[in-house]
Structure formats: structure tokens, C-alpha cells
Motif scaffolding. Structure first.
Motif, PDB file in Angstrom:
ATOM      1  N   ARG A  77       3.200   4.760  -2.412  1.00  0.00           N
ATOM      2  CA  ARG A  77       2.885   3.574  -3.217  1.00  0.00           C
ATOM      3  C   ARG A  77       1.588   2.926  -2.741  1.00  0.00           C
ATOM      4  NH1 ARG A  77       9.029   1.118  -2.836  1.00  0.00           N
ATOM      5  NH2 ARG A  77       9.950   2.339  -4.552  1.00  0.00           N
ATOM      6  N   LEU A 109       9.301  -1.833  -8.928  1.00  0.00           N
ATOM      7  CA  LEU A 109       9.390  -0.648  -8.074  1.00  0.00           C
ATOM      8  C   LEU A 109      10.701   0.090  -8.317  1.00  0.00           C
ATOM      9  CD1 LEU A 109       7.967  -2.036  -4.708  1.00  0.00           C
ATOM     10  CD2 LEU A 109       6.798  -0.561  -6.362  1.00  0.00           C
ATOM     11  N   GLN A 131       4.618   2.842  -9.157  1.00  0.00           N
ATOM     12  CA  GLN A 131       4.132   3.401  -7.898  1.00  0.00           C
ATOM     13  C   GLN A 131       3.205   2.457  -7.148  1.00  0.00           C
ATOM     14  OE1 GLN A 131       3.774   7.979  -9.192  1.00  0.00           O
ATOM     15  NE2 GLN A 131       3.103   7.576  -7.116  1.00  0.00           N
ATOM     16  N   GLY A 132       3.113   1.231  -7.640  1.00  0.00           N
ATOM     17  CA  GLY A 132       2.284   0.282  -6.918  1.00  0.00           C
ATOM     18  C   GLY A 132       2.029  -0.960  -7.725  1.00  0.00           C
TER      19      GLY A 132
END
Length: 281
Positions: free
Chosen positions: A16, A233, A238-239
Motif C-alpha cells: 500500500r 482499505l 491499495q492506498g
């Protein structure tokens, strides 16, 4: 194509990333530069806080990249400028990308570039301009192996927003624009949270194998920010790409530590909040 630059964006343990956006001055909106007037000092603070990446413009990237050593945050470079945030709006609305942006990003050792894909009700010419920019950047990004982050932005009707476009969190609209970003060749997608955060898996699904990083938007309290982060999340993001919620925070290092703990260590909201308090001056 293998995009090796992304190895410097995503944490190898969690897969991430936290990208702190400080590209607000590019858009010519006075309210956007509150707290970031001294960019050299802002970047110094963020480098000490050590997020995975800092998002900067062509003119400000040197504040990060001139720093010695290899442990500093990676650079994500903003490539386009628009005037869609003013209140009231200018009579002429535009969006343009930087000429030779990909070559500039290579010279600056960026890990990715970022470009808008905006849906403004009643202003299809802005979306057309964005698509033209994306297609030009995609060709050069492929040539140089530079990851292309597309930022789908669904805006509210200008009249409803009271002058100046504001984000529309409608799930169906976000899903549609995210899908278009993927179809246009995005390597990364930076998307808004949906109003109903439990819908966010639909955004992840339509993005397919393209990593989705979630925008932070306007300032909210720490608990709300961390709860929303945990939620997206859990739905597969992924971030995150947060700007004002970090750079306008009274304790940027503390909130960065809290977000990094959630992202990379699976910390709970309460444990992360303790890091904000513990790092406060």
C-alpha cells in the motif's frame, strides 16, 4: 510493461501507499495555499514525517528531489493545471497539461505522474480536454516506462455547489468515470470516496487490476479520516492520496504516523489516534 518505478511507491510489506498531495498551488485558487505558503518548509516537514510519496508540481519538485539520500519519500508529479475550483468561477474554464511532462518527470526521477479526468455538469469540453491530455501523456508514459495515475473527479453542478465545483460522491457516477480512466490506460487510479463508503468495493471492481488510491478531499476530524481510511482499505483500496488533511493538520508528523500505521501495520483507529496525540507538540 513492467513499471519498476512503482516499487518505490508501494510499501513492500503491505503493498500500500500514502501519497501526500501538495500540488494545490498549481490551480490558482487562493484558499488552496493556506498553510503551504512556504513550500520549502512544508516539504522539510513531510520528509521528516516520511510518507511513501509526496505529490508536487514541476516547479516545486526540486524541494524534495534536491535532498540527498535514498530513504526520502518518492515523487509523484502533477502534470495538468485547471481553473475549476474558484468561487465564483472564471468566465473561461480551461485544463491543460504540461508540455514534455513525461520527460520532465523522468529528469526529476518521479515514480509516477498524475492527470485529471473531470466530469463537470454542463461542461463536456473540460472532459474532452482531459482526455486529450491523457492520450498525449499515455503515449509518452509508455515510451519512457513512467506510471500514469489518472484522477477521475466527478463534480457537483456548479449552481448546487454555490459557485465553484465540489465533489459529487454518487457511486454510479464515480464508478463510470473510474471505468473510463481504466479504459484510457491508467496504471494507477486516484478516486474520490463514495458517499456510501460501503459501496467502495464497486469502484475497486470496475478498476480491475489497476490499483486504486483514494482521495482525501476537504478537512475532517482525525477519527473520521482514520475510520474512512480503514473502511476503503477493507474494501480493497491499495492506498490513499491525502493533502489538506495532512498538510493543514496541526501535527503533520503525527497524522502521517497514524495513517502509515493503519496502511502498513493494520493498526486500529484508536491505536492510530494515539500516535497523533503522542506526536503532538
Amino acid at each position: 510493461m513492467s513499471l519498476y518505478r512503482l516499487n518505490r511507491l508501494f510499501n513492500p510489506k503491505s503493498g500500500r501507499a500514502l501519497d501526500v498531495a501538495v500540488d494545490h498551488g498549481f490551480f490558482g485558487e487562493p484558499s488552496f495555499i493556506t498553510g503551504i505558503e512556504d513550500m520549502s518548509a512544508v516539504v522539510d516537514t513531510l520528509v521528516d514525517a516520511n510518507p511513501d510519496a509526496i505529490q508536487l508540481t514541476l516547479g516545486q519538485a526540486r524541494h524534495l528531489q534536491a535532498k540527498p539520500g535514498k530513504a526520502k519519500p518518492a515523487l509523484v508529479m502533477r502534470t495538468d493545471v485547471a481553473n475549476v475550483y474558484g468561487n465564483p468561477l472564471d468566465s473561461h474554464i480551461f485544463s491543460h497539461h504540461v508540455p514534455f511532462a513525461i520527460e520532465e518527470a523522468v529528469r526529476l526521477d518521479a515514480v509516477a505522474v498524475c492527470v485529471n479526468l473531470m466530469h463537470l455538469p454542463g461542461r463536456p469540453e473540460i472532459r474532452e480536454a482531459n482526455i486529450i491530455s491523457i492520450m498525449a501523456l499515455r503515449e509518452q508514459a509508455t515510451r519512457y516506462g513512467m506510471p500514469l495515475m489518472i484522477e477521475p473527479l466527478v463534480m457537483q453542478d456548479n449552481a448546487k455547489a454555490g459557485g465553484g465545483y465540489m465533489v459529487d460522491g454518487d457511486t454510479a457516477k464515480i464508478v463510470t468515470l473510474v471505468r473510463q480512466a481504466k479504459e484510457l490506460g491508467a496504471d494507477l487510479i486516484k478516486a474520490d470516496p463514495t458517499d456510501d463508503i460501503t459501496d467502495y468495493h464497486k469502484v475497486i471492481t470496475v478498476a480491475g487490476d489497476v490499483p486504486v488510491l483514494v482521495r482525501g478531499g476537504g478537512r475532517v476530524d482525525d477519527r473520521t479520516l482514520l475510520e474512512r481510511t480503514v473502511a476503503v482499505l477493507e474494501q480493497g483500496a491499495q492506498g490513499i492520496v491525502y493533502g489538506r488533511n495532512v498538510i493543514q493538520h496541526e501535527n503533520p508528523a503525527g497524522i502521517t504516523a497514524a495513517l502509515m500505521a493503519v496502511l502498513h501495520d493494520g493498526a486500529s483507529v484508536d491505536d492510530a489516534l494515539a500516535l497523533v496525540g503522542g506526536g503532538a507538540a
